[in-house]
Design an enzyme around this catalytic site. Sequence first.
Site, PDB file in Angstrom:
ATOM      1  N   GLU A  55      55.187  31.380 -12.717  1.00  0.00           N
ATOM      2  CA  GLU A  55      55.191  31.599 -14.172  1.00  0.00           C
ATOM      3  C   GLU A  55      55.834  32.916 -14.633  1.00  0.00           C
ATOM      4  OE1 GLU A  55      51.087  31.031 -15.235  1.00  0.00           O
ATOM      5  OE2 GLU A  55      51.004  29.067 -14.301  1.00  0.00           O
ATOM      6  N   GLU A  70      50.884  20.721 -10.033  1.00  0.00           N
ATOM      7  CA  GLU A  70      49.555  20.883 -10.653  1.00  0.00           C
ATOM      8  C   GLU A  70      49.296  19.762 -11.655  1.00  0.00           C
ATOM      9  OE1 GLU A  70      49.018  24.871 -12.187  1.00  0.00           O
ATOM     10  OE2 GLU A  70      50.131  25.755 -10.545  1.00  0.00           O
TER      11      GLU A  70
END
Length: 402
Positions: A178, A288
Site C-alpha cells: 500500500e 485479500e
Amino acid sequence: MTNMDFYNIAKKATRGTMFFTIASLALSLVQCTSKHQVTTSVAANNPDKGLKDYYKNYFPIGVAVSMASLHGSDSALIVKEFNSVTPENDMKMGPIHPSENVYNWKNADAIVDFAVSHQIRIRGHNLCWHNQEAAWMFKGPNGEPVTKELLLQRLKDHIFAVAGRYKGKIYAWDVVNEAVDDSDDTTQVYRKSNWYKICNGPDFIDSAFKYAHQADPNAKLYYNDYNSEHPVKREKIYKLLKKLIDDHAPIDGVGMQAHWKLNDPSPEELRKALDEVTSLGLKVQFTEMDITIRLPKPPPALGTMPAPTPVPDSGYTAQAEARQIAQYKMAFDIIRQYRKYITNVTFWNVSDRSSWLDGRGGGLLGGAAAGVNTPRVIRKAYPLLFDENRQRKKAYWAVVNF
Ligand code: 9MR
C-alpha cells in the site's frame, strides 16, 4: 434442441401410433440422460472436495489466518479447503519486530509450522508497510528523526531477519504494501508515509525488493495494494510498477487485494486492471479477497451530522446474497480466464463468523456472538464463502461450479 422440439418433429414425421411409442421411448431416454447429467453435476459438488481441489488445475486458493484459526473448527476447514495461508497480522513489522533487538517469532513460527505440517504453502505478509509499523525504526538513537541511511539499514536488517528465517518455507512475499496514494490527484503517485518522507521519495520500495531478493532469492516478490481496479489508483500503481521494472527491481508480480463490494469492481474494470499489469510481464495474486454486502453509506444531508449510533445489522438478506453470488461468479469467471497470469487467490479470513470488516464502523457484539438478548448492533459484512457456522454458502457453489 429441446425435448419439445424433438417431440414435435417426431409427431410431424409420422402419424402412426407405433412411431409415437418409439418417439416416447426415445424421449424418455433423452430425459433420462439429462437427469443423469444433473446427477453428475451434483455429484461434482463432492463434500470431500475443497476449494483447492476444484481449482487444482488453476491456482492455489489461500486464506488469511491468525493464531485462533490454527485450532478447533477453523483449522479443520482450512486444511480441507485451502492450500495456501497468509498470516493476517503476525508477520507485520510492528507485531514481529516491536523494538530494535526484539523479535516476536512465536505466532509466526506457529503458523509456519502448521502450514508446513499440512503441506500448505505460505505467503508472507508483509515486509514494509506504513501501518502496523515498528515505530522505533523512525527514531534515531537519541529520539531524533532517523536518517535515510539508518532507516534503510534497519529495513535491510528487518527483511534479512524475517525473510531469512523463513527462507525456503515462504514461497511468496508481499514485500511492500500500500505505498500508493489514495487521492484523486493524479500527480500524487506515492503515499506520504514515514517511509516516503524520511527517504525523500520512493527509493525505499526498490530497496525493499532488493533486500528481499538477497534474503531469499527463490521467494516470489509482490507489490500489494487495494482498489487496484479503480481507474485513478490503477494508473498510479501502474506507474510504480513500471518504475520498479525500469529500475530492474526483482519484482515478480502484483498483489491485488480484492477487498470488493457488490458493485465494485465492474467486469470491465477488473479486466482492464489485469490487462494492464500483465502487459508489464508481471504475475498477479488476488491476496485479500472478500466481497462485503455493505453498500457505501449515502452522504449525510447538508447541515446534518452522521448518525451517532452504529447502523443496525441488516442481516444477510436474500437480495444481498443474490448480488454477492453474482459478483463472486463474475470475478471468478474472469480470473479463470486469466489463469496463466494468476498464481494465487487468497481470501481474507476464514468465514463470516469473523471478518476484519465486522470490526469497522464501530459496534459491540454481532454475528455469531449475537443472540436473543444481545441483538446485532454492528453491520456485519458477510463477505466470505463460508457462513457464520462455517458452512458453505451459495456463493461457494457459484465459485466452484464451472
Ligand atoms: O485483517 C487485518 C486486521 O486484523 C488488522 O487490524 C488491520 C490493521 O490495519 O490489518 C488488516 O489486514 C489488512 C492487510 O494487512 C493489508 N490490507 C488491508 C487489510 C485490511 O485492513
